[in-house]
Design an enzyme around this catalytic site. Sequence first.
Site, PDB file in Angstrom:
ATOM      1  CE  LYS A  10     -52.623 -99.588 101.362  1.00 47.13           C
ATOM      2  NZ  LYS A  10     -52.393 -98.261 101.897  1.00 47.13           N
ATOM      3  CG  ASP A 137     -49.782 -99.564  98.727  1.00 47.41           C
ATOM      4  OD1 ASP A 137     -48.747 -99.376  99.399  1.00 47.41           O
ATOM      5  OD2 ASP A 137     -50.806 -98.877  98.837  1.00 47.41           O
TER       6      ASP A 137
HETATM    7  P1  ATP Z   1     -53.361 -96.498  96.356  1.00 53.04           P
HETATM    8  O1  ATP Z   1     -52.776 -97.883  96.387  1.00 53.04           O
HETATM    9  O2  ATP Z   1     -52.958 -95.731  95.130  1.00 53.04           O
HETATM   10  O3  ATP Z   1     -53.252 -95.764  97.646  1.00 53.04           O
HETATM   11  P2  ATP Z   1     -56.129 -96.804  96.994  1.00 53.04           P
HETATM   12  O4  ATP Z   1     -55.973 -97.934  97.911  1.00 53.04           O
HETATM   13  O5  ATP Z   1     -56.409 -95.493  97.628  1.00 53.04           O
HETATM   14  O6  ATP Z   1     -54.897 -96.687  96.052  1.00 53.04           O
HETATM   15  P3  ATP Z   1     -57.572 -98.210  94.912  1.00 53.04           P
HETATM   16  O7  ATP Z   1     -58.878 -98.809  95.312  1.00 53.04           O
HETATM   17  O8  ATP Z   1     -56.446 -99.112  94.652  1.00 53.04           O
HETATM   18  O9  ATP Z   1     -57.251 -97.079  95.966  1.00 53.04           O
HETATM   19  O10 ATP Z   1     -57.876 -97.302  93.624  1.00 53.04           O
HETATM   20  C1  ATP Z   1     -56.986 -96.321  93.175  1.00 53.04           C
HETATM   21  C2  ATP Z   1     -57.215 -96.095  91.680  1.00 53.04           C
HETATM   22  O11 ATP Z   1     -56.840 -97.283  90.969  1.00 53.04           O
HETATM   23  C3  ATP Z   1     -58.662 -95.807  91.309  1.00 53.04           C
HETATM   24  O12 ATP Z   1     -58.668 -94.591  90.608  1.00 53.04           O
HETATM   25  C4  ATP Z   1     -59.091 -96.939  90.401  1.00 53.04           C
HETATM   26  O13 ATP Z   1     -59.837 -96.500  89.281  1.00 53.04           O
HETATM   27  C5  ATP Z   1     -57.767 -97.550  89.921  1.00 53.04           C
HETATM   28  N1  ATP Z   1     -57.832 -99.023  89.767  1.00 53.04           N
HETATM   29  C6  ATP Z   1     -57.292 -99.727  88.782  1.00 53.04           C
HETATM   30  N2  ATP Z   1     -57.522-101.037  88.935  1.00 53.04           N
HETATM   31  C7  ATP Z   1     -58.229-101.189  90.053  1.00 53.04           C
HETATM   32  C8  ATP Z   1     -58.777-102.324  90.731  1.00 53.04           C
HETATM   33  N3  ATP Z   1     -58.630-103.568  90.262  1.00 53.04           N
HETATM   34  N4  ATP Z   1     -59.420-102.096  91.879  1.00 53.04           N
HETATM   35  C9  ATP Z   1     -59.548-100.830  92.364  1.00 53.04           C
HETATM   36  N5  ATP Z   1     -59.073 -99.728  91.756  1.00 53.04           N
HETATM   37  C10 ATP Z   1     -58.419 -99.894  90.607  1.00 53.04           C
END
Ligand code: ATP
Length: 291
Positions: A10, A137
């Site tokens: 997203k 999200d």
């Molecule tokens: P947010 O939605 O919190 O803004 P983001 O988009 O910045 O997150 P993500 O890639 O979703 O980042 O990762 C955030 C955290 O979620 C990381 O610390 C990761 O270890 C954890 N996490 C748990 N499950 C997953 C997954 N399936 N894929 C990616 N990250 C994951």
Amino acid sequence: MEITEKAPAKLNLCLDTPFRHSDGSPEWSMVMTAVDLADYVQITTHTDSLAICVETNSGFLPCDQRNLAYQAAKLLQRKYKIQEGVSIKIQKNIPVAAGMGGGSADAAAVLRGLNKIWELGLSKAELAKLALSIDSDVPFCVYSTPAHVTGKGEIITPLPKLPQMWIVIAKMKTSVSTPKILRSIDYDTLPHQNVDAVVQAIKNNDPQNLCQHMGNSLEAVTSQRHPNILVLKEKMLKFGADAAVMSGSGPTVFGICKKHSRAQHLYNSLKGFCQNVYLVRPIDLQQSEEH
Ligand code: ATP
């Protein structure tokens, strides 16, 4: 039973938080879209145990209950007292901790997939309501359609198709902790966005006004810790983006181009300067499911 779900990243075309709720979570007002950079989540159910197993091709990710895809399977298994286990294989393409909702996308894919396999008959709105307990999200990712997202993330108001655009996404090496950024918001000084103008621009199919009003209130917070975000943004505008903003809590920055040739130029210019650069288009999972 086995099913593979696409889990698109997203982006926040506009992001604002008007206030913090008494439980500490932010109230959101965001315009979001899914893009065609996606993880693929293979979900297999079995009857030999109730175990939930997660595997990924990424060395960085936890595969236990900390994985959001695991939490999604557990949530439905427990709530609907399903006597089956689940194996989840995630082909990870979305950069982790980048502000692109990769974990949330995987969790939403598991919710959609298990809703089909276990024939739970839950609507997107019902899934989105459940999804909020995983992460703010996840409700949007259940829909993955252009939307105005409000509340704590659970109120999804779908929007019409976005004006024609190409998007160049660039992620620097830095990873950002979303909880840390959210805790450091000072609501007295936070700059706000004209989210309604972005919603209206989409309704009017008006790319000019869309580009003019895009923005992210968290940019000021994250760029204090990572000033390179502003440098990258400037570079995108200099290389021809019609607008450039940070997504989510960062550090990913993306530029919008109305013309494909400009987007290709922007992509080529950023390659080599940035670790991960992608040239993508918005997608609407709702529409691709209907056709
Ligand atoms: P947010 O939605 O919190 O803004 P983001 O988009 O910045 O997150 P993500 O890639 O979703 O980042 O990762 C955030 C955290 O979620 C990381 O610390 C990761 O270890 C954890 N996490 C748990 N499950 C997953 C997954 N399936 N894929 C990616 N990250 C994951």
